[in-house]
Design an enzyme around this catalytic site. Structure first.
Site, PDB file in Angstrom:
ATOM      1  N   SER A 191     -11.312  -4.312  -0.554  1.00 15.19           N
ATOM      2  CA  SER A 191     -12.185  -3.264  -0.040  1.00 15.19           C
ATOM      3  C   SER A 191     -12.617  -2.372  -1.191  1.00 15.19           C
ATOM      4  CB  SER A 191     -11.452  -2.442   1.023  1.00 15.19           C
ATOM      5  OG  SER A 191     -12.332  -1.720   1.832  1.00 15.19           O
ATOM      6  N   HIS A 198     -13.674   0.704  -1.495  1.00  8.91           N
ATOM      7  CA  HIS A 198     -13.316   2.120  -1.601  1.00  8.91           C
ATOM      8  C   HIS A 198     -11.917   2.343  -2.139  1.00  8.91           C
ATOM      9  CE1 HIS A 198     -10.689   2.904   2.034  1.00  8.91           C
ATOM     10  NE2 HIS A 198     -11.143   1.698   2.338  1.00  8.91           N
ATOM     11  N   CYS A 220      -4.384   4.098   7.764  1.00 10.20           N
ATOM     12  CA  CYS A 220      -4.797   3.404   8.988  1.00 10.20           C
ATOM     13  C   CYS A 220      -3.822   3.633  10.131  1.00 10.20           C
ATOM     14  CB  CYS A 220      -4.944   1.906   8.712  1.00 10.20           C
ATOM     15  SG  CYS A 220      -6.208   1.544   7.484  1.00 10.20           S
ATOM     16  N   THR A 278     -27.257  -8.008   8.183  1.00 10.07           N
ATOM     17  CA  THR A 278     -27.972  -7.600   6.977  1.00 10.07           C
ATOM     18  C   THR A 278     -27.021  -6.937   5.986  1.00 10.07           C
ATOM     19  OG1 THR A 278     -29.994  -7.261   8.245  1.00 10.07           O
ATOM     20  CG2 THR A 278     -29.877  -6.209   6.083  1.00 10.07           C
ATOM     21  N   ASN A 334       0.797  -1.217   0.000  1.00 10.35           N
ATOM     22  CA  ASN A 334       0.000   0.000   0.000  1.00 10.35           C
ATOM     23  C   ASN A 334       0.833   1.271   0.000  1.00 10.35           C
ATOM     24  OD1 ASN A 334       0.370  -1.351   2.653  1.00 10.35           O
ATOM     25  ND2 ASN A 334      -0.322   0.623   3.468  1.00 10.35           N
TER      26      ASN A 334
END
Length: 399
Positions: free
Chosen positions: A202, A204, A329, A240, A154
């Site tokens: 992920s 995004h 992060c 959900t 990353n």
């Protein structure tokens, strides 16, 4: 003042086409997909379509599973802790292999397992910022339950030898997980060709919405769920499903992994990245961390001696430019960049890395503006540095 976003490895804007596909599921088609009435059933066609896009994007087989999660962090924890429960607590495997430059989600999960008595081997990177597949092979032993190696880093964008590692793990009968969060939408990702058992991602990071991710699970590699409750996802992940975000992730995958999109990344975005990089490297005492080979097309991590990374970000932000000193992060952590540390950089250089990450929405005009601002910022910050004037020019040759 122009606004230029060069922190796309932290997150990306939602593609307007993706947003249009998501809109109906907020106020029009809003039923719970697990309900039996027509309002719930009305969500199913687009959910199936989205799931198909996810399978196609990573070349998953029909009999494999793709579990919808909240993000790559949940996917990673599901794998590492699931293997811990299934193969370590309830089996005779007591060892995991990973690298020193993984995303914090992998590192933190492995640290937790270590606190529970699991042996973890952290492989160091080589001069090119990656690892050799042979390193993995040499560390595998009878007790090894899992190997977890990222597809692309990353911070540096360096691509790891996933195909070779996958084959080694398959031959040894060891489960293999890869965090592909920074690879999808930038380079081809094929779980079949690379013998991947688990793959996390992920939305995004490839122009989908935040708050949703996925976990690929090869058939016969089922895990104890991380979340228990309802029977959603075939009982593999309770809760959900966010239908709007699932639809958005599916369409983002479809757009990002098309042949045309990947070619654009390789042929156009890489040229913009190289233009930015070359201009910065014209300045003395600058270096690309990990070198310029075998990287994703959009990323560069550059060390600028005499300039604190946080100070550079401040100057850039004042001129409308967003960049990063590394993983978002860990952006509040003032410790030296762990990737820079993994390269063995000295205490000064470890705080000088600045990451620039482009996207398919980055323009050449934006890059030209960024170059001008960056050069001016380096001149200003070096001019007020109490130590840079004493740094020998030889530092420009490397770490």
């Amino acid at each position: 003042m122009m606004e230029v976003y060069l922190d796309n490895n932290a997150t990306t804007m939602v593609d307007p086409k993706v947003f249009e596909e998501m809109k109906p599921f907020f106020c029009d088609i809003y039923g719970n997909p697990n309900s039996l009435h027509r309002f719930g059933a009305g969500t199913h066609p687009k959910m199936v379509e989205a799931l198909n896009f996810l399978y196609e994007g990573i070349n998953a087989a029909d009999e494999d599973d793709i579990i919808i999660t909240a993000n790559a962090t949940e996917s990673i924890n599901t794998v590492i802790k699931g293997v811990w429960i299934d193969k370590i607590l309830n089996g005779d495997k007591k060892h995991i292999i990973t690298t020193e430059v993984e995303h914090p989600a992998v590192t933190a999960a492995c640290r937790f397992l270590q606190s529970q008595g699991v042996a973890v081997t952290y492989l160091g990177v080589n001069a090119e910022g990656t690892i050799d597949a042979q390193q993995v092979k040499d560390c595998i032993k009878d007790e090894t339950a899992l190997v977890s190696v990222m597809w692309a880093n990353n911070e540096t964008g360096k691509i790891f030898p996933i195909k070779e590692i996958g084959q080694i793990c398959r031959d040894a009968g060891v489960l293999f997980h890869t965090d592909a969060t920074q690879a999808i939408g930038k380079i081809p990702v094929d779980v079949q060709d690379c013998n991947v058992d688990y793959l996390s991602f992920s939305a995004h990071k490839f122009h989908g919405p935040k708050g949703i991710g996925g976990l690929y699970v090869r058939k016969s590699c089922a895990l104890t769920p991380l979340l228990h409750g309802g029977e959603q996802m075939g009982g593999l992940r309770a809760g959900t499903v966010d239908v709007a975000s699932m639809v958005g992730m599916g369409w983002a995958m479809k757009l990002a992994t098309s042949t045309m999109a990947l070619a654009y990344e390789k042929n156009h975005i890489s040229k913009l990245r190289d233009k930015l990089e070359s201009a910065i490297l014209e300045l003395p005492d600058t270096i690309v961390i990990g070198g310029t080979e075998n990287r994703t097309p959009n990323t560069t991590l550059i060390s600028i001696r005499g300039v604190e990374g946080e100070s550079m970000l401040w100057d850039l932000n004042q001129k409308g430019i967003g960049a990063s000193t590394g993983s978002a992060c860990a952006s509040e952590d003032l410790e030296a960049n762990p990737v820079m540390n993994a390269f063995g950089s000295d205490s000064e250089l470890a705080h000088t890395g600045v990451r620039f990450s482009l996207s398919r929405f980055t323009t050449e005009e934006q890059i030209d503006y960024a170059i001008e601002v960056i050069k001016n910022a380096v001149t200003r910050l070096r001019g007020i540095s109490s130590s840079y004037a004493y740094a020998p020019a030889s530092h420009a040759s490397g770490l």
